[in-house]
Design a protein around this motif. Structure first.
Motif, PDB file in Angstrom:
ATOM      1  N   CYS A 178      28.285  43.073  40.589  1.00  0.00           N
ATOM      2  CA  CYS A 178      26.873  42.757  40.419  1.00  0.00           C
ATOM      3  C   CYS A 178      26.637  41.264  40.668  1.00  0.00           C
ATOM      4  O   CYS A 178      25.938  40.590  39.931  1.00  0.00           O
ATOM      5  CB  CYS A 178      26.413  43.168  39.024  1.00  0.00           C
ATOM      6  SG  CYS A 178      24.631  43.119  38.821  1.00  0.00           S
ATOM      7  N   SER A 207      23.710  42.716  43.094  1.00  0.00           N
ATOM      8  CA  SER A 207      22.466  42.788  42.322  1.00  0.00           C
ATOM      9  C   SER A 207      21.262  42.931  43.261  1.00  0.00           C
ATOM     10  O   SER A 207      20.305  43.648  42.962  1.00  0.00           O
ATOM     11  CB  SER A 207      22.310  41.550  41.427  1.00  0.00           C
ATOM     12  OG  SER A 207      22.273  40.387  42.214  1.00  0.00           O
ATOM     13  N   VAL A 214      25.438  50.177  38.199  1.00  0.00           N
ATOM     14  CA  VAL A 214      26.187  48.982  38.599  1.00  0.00           C
ATOM     15  C   VAL A 214      27.355  48.769  37.651  1.00  0.00           C
ATOM     16  O   VAL A 214      27.260  49.004  36.446  1.00  0.00           O
ATOM     17  CB  VAL A 214      25.328  47.686  38.627  1.00  0.00           C
ATOM     18  CG1 VAL A 214      24.397  47.676  39.808  1.00  0.00           C
ATOM     19  CG2 VAL A 214      24.577  47.499  37.343  1.00  0.00           C
ATOM     20  N   GLU A 259      29.565  40.968  31.984  1.00  0.00           N
ATOM     21  CA  GLU A 259      28.229  41.508  31.682  1.00  0.00           C
ATOM     22  C   GLU A 259      27.106  40.503  31.937  1.00  0.00           C
ATOM     23  O   GLU A 259      25.960  40.884  32.107  1.00  0.00           O
ATOM     24  CB  GLU A 259      28.159  42.057  30.258  1.00  0.00           C
ATOM     25  CG  GLU A 259      28.343  41.012  29.189  1.00  0.00           C
ATOM     26  CD  GLU A 259      27.942  41.503  27.801  1.00  0.00           C
ATOM     27  OE1 GLU A 259      27.268  42.542  27.702  1.00  0.00           O
ATOM     28  OE2 GLU A 259      28.312  40.837  26.828  1.00  0.00           O
ATOM     29  N   PHE A 319      24.751  40.981  34.866  1.00  0.00           N
ATOM     30  CA  PHE A 319      23.636  41.935  34.820  1.00  0.00           C
ATOM     31  C   PHE A 319      22.293  41.219  34.653  1.00  0.00           C
ATOM     32  O   PHE A 319      21.243  41.803  34.869  1.00  0.00           O
ATOM     33  CB  PHE A 319      23.838  42.964  33.698  1.00  0.00           C
ATOM     34  CG  PHE A 319      25.070  43.817  33.893  1.00  0.00           C
ATOM     35  CD1 PHE A 319      25.460  44.237  35.162  1.00  0.00           C
ATOM     36  CD2 PHE A 319      25.841  44.224  32.805  1.00  0.00           C
ATOM     37  CE1 PHE A 319      26.588  45.022  35.349  1.00  0.00           C
ATOM     38  CE2 PHE A 319      26.970  45.009  32.979  1.00  0.00           C
ATOM     39  CZ  PHE A 319      27.345  45.411  34.257  1.00  0.00           C
ATOM     40  N   LEU A 356      19.845  41.384  37.461  1.00  0.00           N
ATOM     41  CA  LEU A 356      19.067  42.593  37.760  1.00  0.00           C
ATOM     42  C   LEU A 356      17.618  42.360  37.340  1.00  0.00           C
ATOM     43  O   LEU A 356      17.354  41.737  36.303  1.00  0.00           O
ATOM     44  CB  LEU A 356      19.660  43.793  37.008  1.00  0.00           C
ATOM     45  CG  LEU A 356      21.077  44.171  37.442  1.00  0.00           C
ATOM     46  CD1 LEU A 356      21.685  45.180  36.482  1.00  0.00           C
ATOM     47  CD2 LEU A 356      21.091  44.718  38.866  1.00  0.00           C
ATOM     48  N   ARG A 415      24.072  50.197  33.615  1.00  0.00           N
ATOM     49  CA  ARG A 415      25.016  49.086  33.753  1.00  0.00           C
ATOM     50  C   ARG A 415      26.301  49.478  33.040  1.00  0.00           C
ATOM     51  O   ARG A 415      26.249  49.941  31.900  1.00  0.00           O
ATOM     52  CB  ARG A 415      24.465  47.837  33.075  1.00  0.00           C
ATOM     53  CG  ARG A 415      23.082  47.419  33.542  1.00  0.00           C
ATOM     54  CD  ARG A 415      22.456  46.497  32.491  1.00  0.00           C
ATOM     55  NE  ARG A 415      21.217  45.895  32.967  1.00  0.00           N
ATOM     56  CZ  ARG A 415      20.015  46.474  32.876  1.00  0.00           C
ATOM     57  NH1 ARG A 415      19.896  47.663  32.303  1.00  0.00           N
ATOM     58  NH2 ARG A 415      18.958  45.860  33.339  1.00  0.00           N
ATOM     59  N   GLU A 460      29.927  47.784  31.911  1.00  0.00           N
ATOM     60  CA  GLU A 460      30.778  46.608  31.891  1.00  0.00           C
ATOM     61  C   GLU A 460      32.223  47.093  31.951  1.00  0.00           C
ATOM     62  O   GLU A 460      32.685  47.789  31.045  1.00  0.00           O
ATOM     63  CB  GLU A 460      30.543  45.813  30.602  1.00  0.00           C
ATOM     64  CG  GLU A 460      31.331  44.534  30.569  1.00  0.00           C
ATOM     65  CD  GLU A 460      31.391  43.914  29.175  1.00  0.00           C
ATOM     66  OE1 GLU A 460      30.620  44.349  28.292  1.00  0.00           O
ATOM     67  OE2 GLU A 460      32.223  43.027  28.986  1.00  0.00           O
TER      68      GLU A 460
END
Lengths: 144, 222
Positions: free
Chosen positions: A14, A19, A34, A39, A42, A45, A53, A55
């Motif tokens: 990501c 992203s 994703v 993390e 994210f 996003l 999501r 992780e």
């Protein structure tokens, strides 16, 4: 007019590219998962992103299982590490039988080997390099 | 025998020592500059500084002519790419990979890398076995654990001691492959008499492992 098919896409990585694609696919109404080890990525996003999501490390088989990769129409392996991408892509293609798999490979030499193996690889340096060469070519031959 | 090893400092070092004792020609690829000079000082191996999963580095290390590549990097994805490049680009005859995540043994096989070993599985089975019985050690699972190789230390009280091999009724799918006596390794025949000071190398399917151990040592296992 036929309504476009809703795709199920798994995106490993990501970062900037991951992203960007995730936001775009999600905005078009596709379902997106994703995966990233970090993390905080994210955060890239968009607020409209409606996908999932996860992780975790996409090279772990269990993480790809968790992402329901077996149901995916499309998998993109776009982490910043070539080997991670190549492994994830092959597992998706050969083990989970994902019909469309695309891989980012930064090293052009490595890209060649896997391209020859029948994997859809994208090498950003080659894409950018070709574009630049085309512009340079247009400058050199303005008549064309 | 010329082998390329891709591994971290310590693992590379001990592998070098082992292989060089066997007179192998060893090339180590390592991506840490300090590790490379450390290895160069302590081993006579050829050390190549670089990323072993790069085709260029493999080529510099002589991948086109080596007999084997051992991918023992700490990350499975690196090992996969090293093995695939060795196979597809350089056509190395023998390729062996370490896998860290035991799930990947299966995954690697599906991706065409058949020769893998999982440290995690090896360690866990070793530990289980050591806990079971002190006389039994070095349990090595082979072929995804379909076969186990065990070393058994006998005592004079062991039921097998003093018997000829032909008198010992080994369970199905198990056999005593080797008798270690003092400095000698003997492949036993029916007439070979087992002594209480022998160590035996036993090969068996896991289902009959306990039965085989019981017949040889008398100790109930598990």
């Amino acid at each position: 007019m036929v309504a476009p098919k809703q795709l199920y896409a798994v995106i490993a990585g990501c970062g900037r590219l991951g992203s960007y694609v995730a936001n775009k696919l999600s905005a078009r109404g596709h379902s997106v998962v994703v995966i990233d080890v970090d993390e905080t990525t994210f955060d890239a996003l968009s607020s409209e992103f409606s996908g999932y999501r996860i992780e975790g490390d996409a090279t772990e088989f269990r993480i790809l299982q968790e992402a329901k990769t077996d149901k995916a129409d499309l998998l993109l392996a776009v982490t910043h590490e070539d080997n991670v991408n190549l492994m994830v892509a092959q597992v998706a293609k050969k083990v989970f039988k994902v019909p469309n798999v695309m891989v980012r490979v930064n090293d052009p030499m490595r890209e060649q080997v896997y391209h020859d193996m029948g994997i859809d690889t994208i090498c950003p340096s080659i894409v950018a390099g070709d574009a630049i060469a085309a512009i340079a070519g247009a400058l050199a031959f303005p008549a064309e | 025998m010329h082998i390329i090893i891709v591994a971290e400092r310590k693992l590379a070092y001990f592998l070098c020592r082992t292989f060089q004792a066997k007179k192998y020609d060893v090339t180590v690829i390592n991506r840490n500059r300090e590790d490379c000079s450390w290895l160069a000082r302590r081993t006579s191996a050829t050390i190549v500084f670089g990323d072993g999963s790069s085709p260029q580095v493999l080529q510099d290390a002589g991948a086109e002519t080596v007999d084997a590549v051992l991918a023992a990097a700490p990350r499975d994805e690196d090992n996969l790419v090293i093995c695939q490049l060795a196979e597809m680009k350089f056509h190395v005859p023998r390729i062996i990979s370490l896998v860290n995540d035991p799930d990947n043994e299966q995954v690697f096989r599906q991706l065409g890398i058949a020769d893998t070993f999982s440290i995690t599985l090896l360690l866990s089975s070793l530990i289980e076995q050591r806990v079971d019985s002190v006389g039994i050690s070095n349990l090595i699972p082979v072929a995804e654990g379909k076969i186990t190789v065990t070393e058994v230390r006998l005592t004079d009280k062991s039921p097998a001691a003093g018997k000829a091999m032909s008198e010992i009724q080994m369970p199905e799918n198990s056999l005593v492959a080797c008798v270690l006596r003092e400095d000698q390794a003997i492949v036993p025949r029916g007439t070979t008499v087992i002594s209480g000071s022998d160590r035996l190398i036993v090969i068996s399917v896991p289902q009959n492992h306990s039965a085989a151990m019981r017949i040889l040592t008398g100790e109930p296992v598990e």
